[in-house]
Design an enzyme around this catalytic site. Structure first.
Site, PDB file in Angstrom:
ATOM      1  N   TYR A  13     -11.070  19.681 -16.449  1.00 35.01           N
ATOM      2  CA  TYR A  13     -11.572  18.306 -16.339  1.00 35.01           C
ATOM      3  C   TYR A  13     -12.730  18.298 -15.332  1.00 35.01           C
ATOM      4  O   TYR A  13     -12.543  18.662 -14.172  1.00 35.01           O
ATOM      5  CB  TYR A  13     -10.446  17.368 -15.899  1.00 35.01           C
ATOM      6  CG  TYR A  13     -10.947  15.968 -15.695  1.00 35.01           C
ATOM      7  CD1 TYR A  13     -11.426  15.219 -16.774  1.00 35.01           C
ATOM      8  CD2 TYR A  13     -10.978  15.390 -14.441  1.00 35.01           C
ATOM      9  CE1 TYR A  13     -11.918  13.952 -16.588  1.00 35.01           C
ATOM     10  CE2 TYR A  13     -11.460  14.105 -14.255  1.00 35.01           C
ATOM     11  CZ  TYR A  13     -11.936  13.396 -15.332  1.00 35.01           C
ATOM     12  OH  TYR A  13     -12.439  12.133 -15.149  1.00 35.01           O
ATOM     13  N   LYS A  68      -4.109   8.373 -19.922  1.00 37.47           N
ATOM     14  CA  LYS A  68      -4.239   8.947 -21.262  1.00 37.47           C
ATOM     15  C   LYS A  68      -2.950   8.739 -22.070  1.00 37.47           C
ATOM     16  O   LYS A  68      -2.566   7.609 -22.282  1.00 37.47           O
ATOM     17  CB  LYS A  68      -4.648  10.411 -21.128  1.00 37.47           C
ATOM     18  CG  LYS A  68      -5.754  10.672 -20.074  1.00 37.47           C
ATOM     19  CD  LYS A  68      -7.103  10.070 -20.448  1.00 37.47           C
ATOM     20  CE  LYS A  68      -8.125  10.090 -19.319  1.00 37.47           C
ATOM     21  NZ  LYS A  68      -8.378  11.388 -18.705  1.00 37.47           N
ATOM     22  N   ASP A  80      -1.993  20.534 -14.725  1.00 39.76           N
ATOM     23  CA  ASP A  80      -2.545  19.320 -15.320  1.00 39.76           C
ATOM     24  C   ASP A  80      -2.130  19.326 -16.787  1.00 39.76           C
ATOM     25  O   ASP A  80      -2.670  20.073 -17.599  1.00 39.76           O
ATOM     26  CB  ASP A  80      -4.077  19.301 -15.170  1.00 39.76           C
ATOM     27  CG  ASP A  80      -4.705  18.025 -15.750  1.00 39.76           C
ATOM     28  OD1 ASP A  80      -4.035  17.353 -16.575  1.00 39.76           O
ATOM     29  OD2 ASP A  80      -5.855  17.710 -15.394  1.00 39.76           O
ATOM     30  N   ARG A  94       0.832  -1.211   0.000  1.00 39.63           N
ATOM     31  CA  ARG A  94       0.000   0.000   0.000  1.00 39.63           C
ATOM     32  C   ARG A  94       0.865   1.259   0.000  1.00 39.63           C
ATOM     33  O   ARG A  94       0.410   2.338  -0.362  1.00 39.63           O
ATOM     34  CB  ARG A  94      -0.961   0.002   1.197  1.00 39.63           C
ATOM     35  CG  ARG A  94      -2.191   0.891   0.947  1.00 39.63           C
ATOM     36  CD  ARG A  94      -3.144   0.953   2.130  1.00 39.63           C
ATOM     37  NE  ARG A  94      -2.493   1.510   3.290  1.00 39.63           N
ATOM     38  CZ  ARG A  94      -2.407   0.930   4.471  1.00 39.63           C
ATOM     39  NH1 ARG A  94      -2.959  -0.247   4.684  1.00 39.63           N
ATOM     40  NH2 ARG A  94      -1.772   1.512   5.473  1.00 39.63           N
TER      41      ARG A  94
HETATM   42  C1  LIG Z   1      -8.909  11.897 -17.438  1.00 39.86           C
HETATM   43  C2  LIG Z   1      -8.432  13.186 -16.881  1.00 39.86           C
HETATM   44  C3  LIG Z   1      -8.260  13.367 -15.505  1.00 39.86           C
HETATM   45  C4  LIG Z   1      -8.630  12.313 -14.486  1.00 39.86           C
HETATM   46  O1  LIG Z   1      -7.841  11.196 -14.608  1.00 39.86           O
HETATM   47  P1  LIG Z   1      -8.382   9.684 -14.324  1.00 39.86           P
HETATM   48  O2  LIG Z   1      -7.189   8.862 -14.656  1.00 39.86           O
HETATM   49  O3  LIG Z   1      -9.542   9.459 -15.229  1.00 39.86           O
HETATM   50  O4  LIG Z   1      -8.766   9.634 -12.890  1.00 39.86           O
HETATM   51  C5  LIG Z   1      -7.755  14.577 -15.082  1.00 39.86           C
HETATM   52  N1  LIG Z   1      -7.446  15.568 -15.936  1.00 39.86           N
HETATM   53  C6  LIG Z   1      -7.606  15.427 -17.257  1.00 39.86           C
HETATM   54  C7  LIG Z   1      -7.249  16.547 -18.165  1.00 39.86           C
HETATM   55  C8  LIG Z   1      -8.109  14.235 -17.787  1.00 39.86           C
HETATM   56  O5  LIG Z   1      -8.279  14.101 -19.101  1.00 39.86           O
END
Ligand SMILES: *Cc1c(COP(=O)(O)O)cnc(C)c1O
Length: 381
Positions: free
Chosen positions: A104, A202, A177, A52
């Site tokens: 997001y 992604k 981000d 963990r």
């Molecule tokens: C998908 C996404 C997130 C969240 O990520 P997860 O892996 O789905 O929890 C955050 N920011 C952006 C820009 C995203 O495309």
């Protein structure tokens, strides 16, 4: 040779090349153990105790991403959301946070929830608008500025270096981000961000077969140890198998991203002056308001994310999304397969998403097939 003296492209391509000293295996083994034996002196080996808190395969993934980001350390989570939740949880109680009004959407939901519970103070700014960002920051009070660039929806671009300067002048840290701009095109830490965040679900993984999140930073970031503690409390570390898959995905990051960027540029140009299309929102087009900053900040390509605003009657965009045969009608982004999404239907009304907007995540297929598919879909009613 020190690995970080190599070009990022070489580091990525050899991301699995950490020779197992005993066997010579080019691909490292995947560790799945939940617990780790102490040594003969009853000390921890390599710092591992219980999975963990982390395990060897996850650490390897973190090292590779830290190198790609030009950072000193990285922390992997079992989703992008769990990474952002941990950052917010690590802030002092009542801390003031500033983030975009268009970002997001689940991240925004979390910020609003925490604000409504009194856990944080929260003010938003208009994505890509630095004057609006400056106005939302309260010097001495704001602890975290959270930007997303390119930002979900219209792919607006925020100048990372200026945002960092504004955050730092107020005594806040900047989290960027950078999910839509992986480190082969943008390295937020080099531009002044304190934390580079990715949904590794992604582009970093790129194969739509896991969810993961990652934070990267330079040595000495004050909040880091607390974020690590929160990850241990919440049990949101990325497990070994997912870390292993992510490492495999990283190996092809540069070629995937190049092909995606080339495809997206060709597709954006094709539809920019198309009679069925009112507007193409893609930061690689000079018509996009963020084009100049994107050109400076996305040095390895503009990526595969764009939105099309369609002409014509209401319902046309949804009909087109349903009529695609190659574009897959699914959410998410950054995979090798192209996706199409009617954002208004998926994210819900009341978020300012135009009814005629289609969000595309361009993959690595033949661009001629992608263009032909959209052409036929735009004929649908
Ligand atoms: C998908 C996404 C997130 C969240 O990520 P997860 O892996 O789905 O929890 C955050 N920011 C952006 C820009 C995203 O495309």
């Amino acid at each position: 040779m020190k690995r970080n003296s190599l070009s990022p492209q070489t580091q990525a391509a050899q991301a699995l090349h950490m020779l197992d000293r005993d066997s010579g295996a080019v691909v490292p083994p995947m560790h799945s153990a939940s617990t780790f034996a102490r040594d003969e002196n009853y000390e921890k080996r390599d710092g591992y105790i219980y999975s963990r808190y982390g395990s060897p395969t996850t650490t390897q993934g973190e090292q590779i991403i830290a190198e790609l980001e030009g950072g000193d350390m990285a922390m992997l989570f079992n989703s992008g959301m769990s990474a952002t939740v941990a950052v917010l949880e690590a802030l002092p109680m009542g801390a003031h946070v500033v983030a975009q009004s268009m970002m997001y959407h689940v991240g925004l939901d979390w910020l609003n929830r925490q604000a409504s519970r009194g856990v944080i103070g929260f003010d938003s700014f208009e994505a890509g608008n630095l004057a609006s960002l400056e106005a939302a920051i309260t010097p001495g009070k704001t602890k975290l500025v959270w930007i997303e660039t390119p930002a979900n929806g219209d792919w607006s671009i925020t100048d990372i270096a200026t945002a960092a300067a504004l955050a730092h002048a107020a005594g806040a840290i900047l989290m960027c981000d950078s999910t839509a701009a992986p480190p082969c095109t943008t390295r937020p830490l080099a531009l002044g961000a304190d934390i580079s965040f990715h949904s590794a679900t992604k582009y970093l993984n790129g194969h739509s077969d896991l969810t993961a999140g990652v934070l990267s930073a330079r040595e000495g970031l004050e909040i880091w140890d607390e974020v690590l503690r929160v990850r241990g409390f919440q049990g949101t570390v990325l497990p070994g198998f997912e870390a292993w898959l992510l490492i495999r995905g990283l190996r092809t990051l540069f070629v995937r991203y190049n092909q995606t960027s080339d495809n997206a540029m060709a597709l954006a140009r094709h539809f920019e002056n198309h009679p069925a299309v009112e507007r193409v929102l893609y930061p690689g087009l000079p018509s996009h308001p963020g084009y100049d900053v994107a050109t400076r900040q996305m040095t390895g390509g503009f990526g595969g994310m764009m939105s099309l605003l369609l002409n014509g009657a209401e319902g046309r965009a949804l009909a087109a999304a349903k009529a695609c045969r190659i574009f897959i009608p699914a959410t998410s982004l950054g995979g090798v397969e192209s996706l199409i999404e009617h954002r208004r239907t998926v994210a819900g009304a009341g978020r300012g998403i135009p009814e005629n907007l289609l969000r595309l995540s361009i993959g690595i297929e033949s661009v001629d097939d992608l263009i032909a598919d959209l052409e036929q879909a735009l004929e649908a009613r």
